[in-house]
Design a protein around this motif. Structure first.
Motif, PDB file in Angstrom:
ATOM      1  N   HIS A   9       0.843  -1.196   0.000  1.00  0.00           N
ATOM      2  CA  HIS A   9       0.000   0.000   0.000  1.00  0.00           C
ATOM      3  C   HIS A   9       0.878   1.245   0.000  1.00  0.00           C
ATOM      4  O   HIS A   9       1.779   1.371   0.815  1.00  0.00           O
ATOM      5  CB  HIS A   9      -0.907  -0.006   1.238  1.00  0.00           C
ATOM      6  N   SER A 318     -17.137  -4.061   6.085  1.00  0.00           N
ATOM      7  CA  SER A 318     -15.724  -3.774   5.915  1.00  0.00           C
ATOM      8  C   SER A 318     -14.988  -3.833   7.249  1.00  0.00           C
ATOM      9  O   SER A 318     -15.135  -2.954   8.091  1.00  0.00           O
ATOM     10  CB  SER A 318     -15.584  -2.386   5.302  1.00  0.00           C
ATOM     11  N   ASN A 320     -11.258  -4.288   9.331  1.00  0.00           N
ATOM     12  CA  ASN A 320      -9.798  -4.229   9.297  1.00  0.00           C
ATOM     13  C   ASN A 320      -9.239  -4.443  10.689  1.00  0.00           C
ATOM     14  O   ASN A 320      -9.883  -4.102  11.690  1.00  0.00           O
ATOM     15  CB  ASN A 320      -9.330  -2.867   8.778  1.00  0.00           C
ATOM     16  N   ASP A 389     -17.878   1.051   4.233  1.00  0.00           N
ATOM     17  CA  ASP A 389     -17.192   1.385   2.978  1.00  0.00           C
ATOM     18  C   ASP A 389     -15.744   0.895   3.046  1.00  0.00           C
ATOM     19  O   ASP A 389     -14.895   1.503   3.709  1.00  0.00           O
ATOM     20  CB  ASP A 389     -17.255   2.911   2.828  1.00  0.00           C
ATOM     21  N   SER A 391     -12.874   0.763   1.205  1.00  0.00           N
ATOM     22  CA  SER A 391     -11.650   1.516   0.942  1.00  0.00           C
ATOM     23  C   SER A 391     -11.493   2.651   1.938  1.00  0.00           C
ATOM     24  O   SER A 391     -10.400   2.942   2.422  1.00  0.00           O
ATOM     25  CB  SER A 391     -11.651   2.049  -0.491  1.00  0.00           C
ATOM     26  N   TYR A 392     -12.621   3.259   2.284  1.00  0.00           N
ATOM     27  CA  TYR A 392     -12.545   4.377   3.228  1.00  0.00           C
ATOM     28  C   TYR A 392     -12.068   3.908   4.597  1.00  0.00           C
ATOM     29  O   TYR A 392     -11.173   4.512   5.193  1.00  0.00           O
ATOM     30  CB  TYR A 392     -13.913   5.058   3.365  1.00  0.00           C
ATOM     31  N   ARG A 394     -10.389   1.354   5.420  1.00  0.00           N
ATOM     32  CA  ARG A 394      -8.981   0.959   5.366  1.00  0.00           C
ATOM     33  C   ARG A 394      -8.057   2.179   5.371  1.00  0.00           C
ATOM     34  O   ARG A 394      -7.083   2.257   6.116  1.00  0.00           O
ATOM     35  CB  ARG A 394      -8.770   0.132   4.082  1.00  0.00           C
ATOM     36  N   GLU A 395      -8.393   3.134   4.506  1.00  0.00           N
ATOM     37  CA  GLU A 395      -7.548   4.341   4.424  1.00  0.00           C
ATOM     38  C   GLU A 395      -7.565   5.121   5.733  1.00  0.00           C
ATOM     39  O   GLU A 395      -6.559   5.661   6.165  1.00  0.00           O
ATOM     40  CB  GLU A 395      -8.027   5.247   3.279  1.00  0.00           C
TER      41      GLU A 395
END
Lengths: 565, 565
Positions: A9, A318, A320, A389, A391-392, A394-395
Motif C-alpha cells: 500500500h 468492511s 480491518n 465502505d 476503501s474508506y 482501510r484508508e
C-alpha cells in the motif's frame, strides 16, 4: 519465525516503514473469543471447540498436574483427587425451607408439560446438573422443559406454593455456577422456547423467545442485513435469555454498548407465576419505571425471562485489524483516546496485552507467529474497525496508524491483509488463556477498573510476588476490562495468600468491579461487598424478597445467603 | 420564494438534477430543538428563547384566544379565564397524611443548610412553584437548596420522619408537571450542586453533581474533545440530574442510544435519607442487580439523584444535513432502512414531516423558506450525518442520496452547504410547534409506535375527523416517535371527544407508548395503563412503597394515587 512482507500500500510503503503486513494465508486459526471468559481464563467456545477444550479442562481438574485456580474461596481446586466444586467446596448447607420433589409433584408437572418434557432420566440429568467446565455439580432429580410462557408460569406458581427451589437454565455456558443446581433444585430449561416472534426491518427490532440460541439469531439477522449487538464465543450454545439474565458483555460492547441499552423489552415470569409483560418494541418509552432493567443481569434470581425484544444494528461488512506495539501503558491509553477520536464511528475493538503475555503465547501456544518479530515490546494493541465502505475504512485506519507512529504512540505494527491474517492476530490475544493453562498453574481474575488504573494492579502484583510467579495482564482496554493472570509452575498456597484478598481490596479501593461481565453466580455471591456498598446490597436483598418472597429462584447465588434469611 | 441555486458539486451537478443546494446565508435562524417537547408541541428552549416563547404561551393560556390543549384529562384549558392547571383541573385532593411545614421545621432546615439556602421569599417561591409553561402551579412555602449529598440526606431523613412531602427540582424545564409542587410540598432544588467531579479523557467517563446544567457539561467536554450523549433544547437550563430522572431522549438518541446505556453510575438519596452509592465509573460491572436503572426515569419518585457518572463519546466535527422529499410513507421507511444500512456509522438524525406539516410551517412560521419549492410533496425527511472526516462523510451522504433518488425512494432533495442553511432546514422541522400554535387551537400527542405503524394513526385520525380539523404528523422517524398534532381554528369539545380516548386506545392496541420521552409526571399519572400492563404497574407501586414507604417523594405523580394508598 518467518519473515513478514511489507505492505504494498502506497501510504505504508512510503511513510510507514515499521508498519508491516503479512500476505501469507497459510494458517487459518479459529477466532476463539477466549477473552469472553476473563474470570477463569477459560473461553466460551462453540460446540466444536468445546470438545477440545473439555479435554484440557479434564487435565486441569481431574488429573491435577496442572490446575486452574478461580478467584474466590468457593471453587479452588487443589491436589490430585477428582473434584467437584460449588456446594462441596463452599460449605453451603441446603436450605431446609425448601421442599423435596415428590411423585405428586412429578405427576403435576407431567400434567402441565406432557410426559416428554418432564425429564428424570439420569444421563440427561447428569448433563444438566453440571456446568460445562465441570466445576459445579448439583444433584437435581428433575428437569422441566416448558414450551411456552404459560407453562413457565404454571411451573413457578406450583413450585412457589410447594417451596420447591428452581434453577433457570439456558445454554448452561455460564462460568460462575449460576446455571446449574447447587443441591436438588428443579431445573427449568428454556431450550424448547426458541421461536423468532417478529423482526422489524425498518427499526431493526427483533422479538424472540428466550431459548433462542444467539448464533441462530445472528444467522437469521444476517439474511436481513442486521447483526446481533452482542457476540460471544459461546454463541453456538448460549440462549438470548441467558445472555440477558447475565447481562453478557462480549466483543461488540465497545461499539454497540450494553444490553441495558439494547434490550427494548422483556417478558418475564415471577416466582409466583405472574407473567410480566414488559415486551415493548419501542426505542422511547417513558411511562413509569423501567422494570425490565431489573431482570437484565439478575442471573435468574428475580424471574425467568421468557421473551426478549432487542435493537439490532445494520450489518456492516468492511473489517480491518491492526496489531501494534507500544512502549508503555500510557501510550496504549493515549492511543485509545486518539482512536476513539479519530477512528470514531468505525472503531469496533481495542484490546491490549503486555510483553509478558506475548512471551507466554509464543512459548506455549502452538502455531503462533509473532506479527512483529523484530523485537519484544512492552505492550501490544489490537485495533479493529468495522464500517460500511471498505476503501474508506482501510484508508482511515492506515492514516490513523501513520499519524500515531509519527507521534510516537506506536513503535511497530502490522495490518492484516485478509481474514486468515486477522485470525492469526486474534489467535494471539484469544489464545492467551490456553497458553496460560499450558504453562502451569494459573490464578485468574476478571476485573473492571478505570482505564488509567488498570495496569497499576498488574505492576503492584508483580512487585508483590517478585520471582515467585509470572504476572501477565491483558484485556478489553476499550472497556476498562483487565484480565489479570498469575502463573506458577505448581499450585502454591503462599502465592494465593499474597494475591487474595489483596486483589479484591485493590479493586475495591479503586472503585473497580470484581466481576466485569460474568456475574456473581454461586462463585462470588459472598464477594459482592468488594464492589457494592452495604446499602445497595441491602436494597438488592429487599428487591429479591419483594419479587421472590420464598427465595425459590436460583437460590444460594448472586447475593449472600446471610442477608436473605 | 427565492430561487435556490444548484450545487456545484460534481456529483450532484452531473447526476442528481433534482438534488439542489442553497449557498445563500442571509438567514441564520436558531436551531430550536422544538421536537424535544412533542407531547405538548412546545419546545424546550434555552434562556434567550424562553423569554420569547413565554410571551407566546402567555397568549395561549392567559388571553385565551388561541389555546394549547395537552393530552390527558388533567390539564385541558378551556374558555377565556386565566387558569392554572394541575391540582385545580385534576380534582386531586391534598393527601391528609402529609404534615404542613412549621416554624420548627424551617428552623431545623436553617440549622442544616444555613439561612441563605432556606428560601421563603414569595417571589422566589413563585418561580419555583410554577412550571415554565405556566401550566402547573403549586403553593409551596419552602424551597431548600442543599449544597452536598449529606445535606440532601439530612433533608429527606427529616421530611420522612415528619411526613413532609417533597418535590425534587432541577432546571424545572419538564413538560408534564413533574418538577413543581402540586400542593405545599417542600421544594428541594439541586441547583447549588453543580460541580464536575472528574473526567477520564481515555474512557470519556464524566462524573458530576446532579445540579450541573447540561450545556455547561457539554461546554466543558468540548474543550476535552468530547460531547454529551444527549442534547436537548432546554440544555441551557436543565440539570443532568433531571435529565437522568426523566430519562430524557433528545436529538442524539438515534446515534448514541438512551441514558439506560450511557449512564454508568449514580448516587441517589432515598426517602429515609439513605445515600445509595451506585456511582460506578465502569463500562462493565456485573456484581448484582443494576439498581441505578430504577432511578433513570423514575421522575424523582424513588429517590433524589445527587451525582451522575456518564459515558461521553468523542466529539466529531463533520456534519451534513439533507432535506428530502418522498412520495409516500413507505418510501420514508425504506429510506430509513437504507440509511441505517448504507450511512451506518455516520447517521445521526432521521426526522420526518408530512405535507400538511409543511403547509402549516409555510403558512404560519415567519421567515420560512421551502428548500424544495417546485412542488408540495406528501412527505419530507431530514437526514443528518456526523463523522470524523468531512470529505468522506459528505461524499458518502451524496452517494447515498443519488442511489436513493435513482431507486425512486427520494423524489426531490437539497443538501445544506453551510451552518446557516442547516439552521434553515432545521427551522422547518423544529418550528412546527410554533407554527401550529399560531394556526389556532392544537391538540397534541407524543407517541412512540413501531415505525411501520406510525403514520397509520395520522391517517386514521384524518379519516375520523374529516373536515373538522387539520391533522398533521411529524417526528423522530428514526426512533419511532410520532408527534401527532390536530389543529382547529377554535377549541371544540366534540373534536376532543373524537380524539380521546381513541388516540390512547389506538396507541395501546399497537403496543405504543403514550409518553415517548417526557415521562408521566402529574399530567399522565392516571393514564399509565394505556402503555403498561396491570401487573407491571402493580410491581411499580410495590417498588415505590419499598423505597418510599410514606410516599413523600414527588407525590401525585408517575403512578395513579389509587394504587399507592
Amino acid at each position: 519465525m518467518e519473515k513478514w512482507r511489507r505492505s504494498s500500500h502506497r501510504f505504508f510503503k512510503h511513510s510507514l516503514s515499521r508498519i508491516i503486513v503479512d500476505h501469507r494465508s497459510n494458517s487459518t486459526p479459529r477466532r476463539l473469543h477466549s477473552d469472553l471468559c476473563p474470570g477463569t481464563g477459560i473461553s466460551h467456545f462453540n460446540n466444536v471447540y468445546l470438545e477440545r477444550r473439555s479435554q484440557i479442562l479434564q487435565r486441569d481438574y481431574y488429573i491435577g498436574k496442572s490446575q486452574v485456580f478461580i478467584s474466590g474461596n468457593l471453587v479452588r481446586a487443589c491436589g490430585d483427587q477428582r473434584k467437584h466444586f460449588g456446594s462441596m467446596a463452599s460449605g453451603l448447607q441446603r436450605n431446609p425451607m425448601f421442599a423435596t420433589v415428590t411423585l405428586d409433584d412429578v405427576n403435576y408437572f407431567k400434567g402441565v408439560l406432557g410426559e416428554k418434557n418432564v425429564i428424570q432420566d439420569e444421563d440427561r440429568l447428569a448433563t444438566a446438573n453440571v456446568d460445562w467446565m465441570h466445576k459445579y455439580k448439583g444433584s437435581s432429580k428433575l428437569l422441566l422443559r416448558p414450551t411456552c410462557t404459560e407453562e413457565v408460569s404454571q411451573i413457578l406458581k406450583y413450585c412457589n406454593s410447594r417451596r420447591l427451589a428452581v434453577v433457570p437454565q439456558g445454554g448452561n455456558t455460564g462460568l460462575v455456577g449460576g446455571s446449574v443446581p447447587v443441591f436438588d433444585e428443579v431445573i427449568v430449561n428454556l431450550g424448547s422456547m426458541d421461536k423468532i416472534i417478529s423482526f422489524d426491518k425498518v427499526s431493526g427490532i427483533l422479538v424472540c423467545e428466550a431459548g433462542s440460541i444467539l448464533e441462530n439469531l445472528d444467522a437469521f439477522l444476517a439474511n436481513e442485513g442486521f447483526i446481533m449487538p452482542l457476540d460471544l464465543g459461546a454463541k453456538g450454545s448460549c440462549h438470548i435469555g441467558g445472555n440477558v439474565s447475565t447481562n453478557a458483555g462480549g466483543l461488540r460492547l465497545i461499539r454497540y454498548g450494553s444490553l441495558h441499552g439494547n434490550v427494548l423489552g422483556l417478558e418475564a415470569v415471577l416466582a409466583n407465576g405472574t407473567v410480566l409483560d414488559m415486551l415493548g418494541t419501542l426505542r422511547k418509552d417513558n411511562t413509569g419505571y423501567d422494570l425490565k432493567q431489573l431482570f437484565i443481569g439478575c442471573e435468574g434470581s428475580l424471574g425467568i425471562i421468557t421473551k426478549v425484544s432487542i435493537l439490532t444494528p445494520p450489518r456492516l461488512f468492511s473489517t480491518n485489524l491492526a496489531f501494534l506495539a507500544c512502549n508503555d501503558f500510557f501510550s496504549c491509553q493515549k492511543l485509545l483516546l486518539e482512536a476513539k477520536r479519530k477512528l470514531g464511528e468505525v472503531l469496533s475493538a481495542f484490546e491490549f496485552l503486555d510483553g509478558q503475555s506475548m512471551e507466554m503465547v509464543l512459548a506455549h501456544l502452538e502455531g503462533t507467529r509473532n506479527p512483529l518479530p523484530s523485537s519484544l515490546y512492552h505492550f501490544y494493541v489490537l485495533i479493529e474497525t468495522i464500517g460500511s465502505d471498505p476503501s474508506y475504512v482501510r484508508e482511515k485506519l492506515e492514516a490513523f496508524l501513520l499519524q500515531s507512529m509519527e507521534g510516537g504512540l506506536i513503535c511497530d505494527g502490522a495490518v492484516a491483509q485478509d481474514t486468515s491474517q486477522s485470525s492469526s492476530f486474534w489467535h494471539i490475544r484469544e489464545g492467551l488463556p490456553e497458553a496460560l493453562s499450558k504453562a502451569g498453574t494459573v490464578y485468574k481474575y476478571d476485573i473492571s477498573l478505570p482505564v488509567e488504573k488498570m495496569y497499576g494492579l498488574v505492576e503492584e502484583m508483580r512487585l508483590r510476588l517478585g520471582q515467585s510467579a509470572k504476572v501477565v495482564g491483558y484485556g478489553h482496554l476499550g472497556d476498562g476490562n483487565l484480565h489479570l493472570n498469575i502463573s506458577t509452575l505448581e499450585y502454591d498456597d503462599s502465592v494465593l495468600r499474597k494475591i487474595e484478598p489483596f486483589v479484591y481490596e485493590w479493586t475495591s479501593k479503586h472503585k473497580g468491579s470484581i466481576s466485569a461481565e460474568h456475574g456473581l453466580g454461586l462463585m462470588k455471591a459472598n464477594e459482592i461487598h468488594y464492589s457494592k456498598s452495604p446499602e445497595t446490597v441491602q436494597l438488592m436483598a429487599s428487591i429479591k424478597k419483594l419479587l421472590d418472597p420464598n427465595c425459590i429462584l436460583n437460590p444460594y447465588k448472586v447475593l449472600p445467603q446471610s442477608i436473605l434469611h
